[in-house]
Write a protein that holds these residues in place. Sequence first.
Motif, PDB file in Angstrom:
ATOM      1  N   LEU A   1      -4.912 -18.830 -22.491  1.00  9.97           N
ATOM      2  CA  LEU A   1      -5.485 -17.979 -21.439  1.00  9.97           C
ATOM      3  C   LEU A   1      -6.943 -18.309 -21.144  1.00  9.97           C
ATOM      4  CD1 LEU A   1      -4.022 -14.541 -22.613  1.00  9.97           C
ATOM      5  CD2 LEU A   1      -3.108 -16.076 -20.852  1.00  9.97           C
ATOM      6  N   GLY A   2      -7.566 -19.083 -22.010  1.00 13.08           N
ATOM      7  CA  GLY A   2      -8.986 -19.367 -21.833  1.00 13.08           C
ATOM      8  C   GLY A   2      -9.823 -18.192 -22.308  1.00 13.08           C
ATOM      9  N   MET A   3     -10.974 -17.979 -21.666  1.00 13.55           N
ATOM     10  CA  MET A   3     -11.868 -16.892 -22.058  1.00 13.55           C
ATOM     11  C   MET A   3     -11.301 -15.556 -21.580  1.00 13.55           C
ATOM     12  SD  MET A   3     -14.291 -18.258 -23.828  1.00 13.55           S
ATOM     13  CE  MET A   3     -15.578 -17.011 -23.883  1.00 13.55           C
ATOM     14  N   VAL A   4     -11.088 -14.655 -22.521  1.00 14.25           N
ATOM     15  CA  VAL A   4     -10.598 -13.313 -22.204  1.00 14.25           C
ATOM     16  C   VAL A   4     -11.789 -12.367 -22.215  1.00 14.25           C
ATOM     17  CG1 VAL A   4      -8.977 -11.485 -22.824  1.00 14.25           C
ATOM     18  CG2 VAL A   4      -8.416 -13.890 -23.320  1.00 14.25           C
ATOM     19  N   ALA A   5     -11.982 -11.619 -21.140  1.00 19.23           N
ATOM     20  CA  ALA A   5     -13.140 -10.735 -21.009  1.00 19.23           C
ATOM     21  C   ALA A   5     -13.076  -9.592 -22.023  1.00 19.23           C
ATOM     22  CB  ALA A   5     -13.211 -10.165 -19.597  1.00 19.23           C
ATOM     23  N   PRO A   6     -14.221  -9.224 -22.607  1.00 20.69           N
ATOM     24  CA  PRO A   6     -14.234  -8.092 -23.546  1.00 20.69           C
ATOM     25  C   PRO A   6     -13.678  -6.809 -22.926  1.00 20.69           C
ATOM     26  CG  PRO A   6     -16.296  -9.304 -23.661  1.00 20.69           C
ATOM     27  CD  PRO A   6     -15.539  -9.871 -22.497  1.00 20.69           C
ATOM     28  N   SER A   7     -13.920  -6.620 -21.627  1.00 20.31           N
ATOM     29  CA  SER A   7     -13.406  -5.414 -20.970  1.00 20.31           C
ATOM     30  C   SER A   7     -11.889  -5.379 -20.951  1.00 20.31           C
ATOM     31  CB  SER A   7     -13.936  -5.333 -19.532  1.00 20.31           C
ATOM     32  OG  SER A   7     -13.573  -6.495 -18.798  1.00 20.31           O
ATOM     33  N   ASP A   8     -11.259  -6.556 -21.129  1.00 21.68           N
ATOM     34  CA  ASP A   8      -9.794  -6.632 -21.170  1.00 21.68           C
ATOM     35  C   ASP A   8      -9.241  -6.377 -22.572  1.00 21.68           C
ATOM     36  OD1 ASP A   8      -9.576  -7.173 -18.469  1.00 21.68           O
ATOM     37  OD2 ASP A   8      -9.610  -9.342 -18.748  1.00 21.68           O
ATOM     38  N   PHE A   9      -9.937  -6.898 -23.605  1.00 21.27           N
ATOM     39  CA  PHE A   9      -9.329  -6.810 -24.938  1.00 21.27           C
ATOM     40  C   PHE A   9      -9.938  -5.765 -25.865  1.00 21.27           C
ATOM     41  CE2 PHE A   9     -12.586 -10.077 -25.810  1.00 21.27           C
ATOM     42  CZ  PHE A   9     -13.053  -9.704 -27.061  1.00 21.27           C
TER      43      PHE A   9
END
Length: 215
Positions: A39-47
């Motif tokens: 997925l590449g870079m996953v945003a902190p707001s997502d995880f």
Amino acid sequence: LRRVLESNQLQLYFQPQISLESKRVIGVEALLRWHHPELGMVAPSDFIPIAEDSGLILSIGEWVLRAAVCQMKAWMSAGMAPLVIAVNLSAIQFRRADLPELISSVLDEFELPPEFLELELTEGVAMENPLAAIEMMNVLHERGIRMSIDDFGTGYSSLSYLKRFKVYKLKIDKSFVHDISHDPEDEAIVEAIIGLSRSLGLQTIAEGVETAEQL
């Protein structure tokens, strides 16, 4: 998300904190990033919300704390002038009864004096249960661990509680900083926060300063 620790997918990025008086970097904030192989870079707001809902934030948060303290000790051992490293706490982490013992054990493990660590707690989390927050802050304060209130101005703080919180710094939310150069209301809010901090003997730090006008 359950496999990120064992597969080394988490990284820390460090955002500098700069003194307006000396123009020198006086600290850094540790920011968590997740680099997924597909997925590449996953945003902190997502995880981060998923980590909090699942309880994984406890193990992830402990990894962040240990990695941040380890990095600061490595920098100091390499000859860098001492800085303060700021680490964010989630609501679930802050409610851990053994939080003070955990932090002290990590500091002892890497032989880092507590004055070089700063724990950040959002205004909203602090006000969820202010009496419990005061009790926890007092315990951390007794151990020499400093705390700051993050995103200040975005919650609904009671000033009567604010004066009882054992914090040394208020962080002005970037939503007020972003338009400060052309929004009189944002400018007034920032001035009020700085004035309040000075009156209480606290420091202030502005988040998200990116232009000369904001500076």
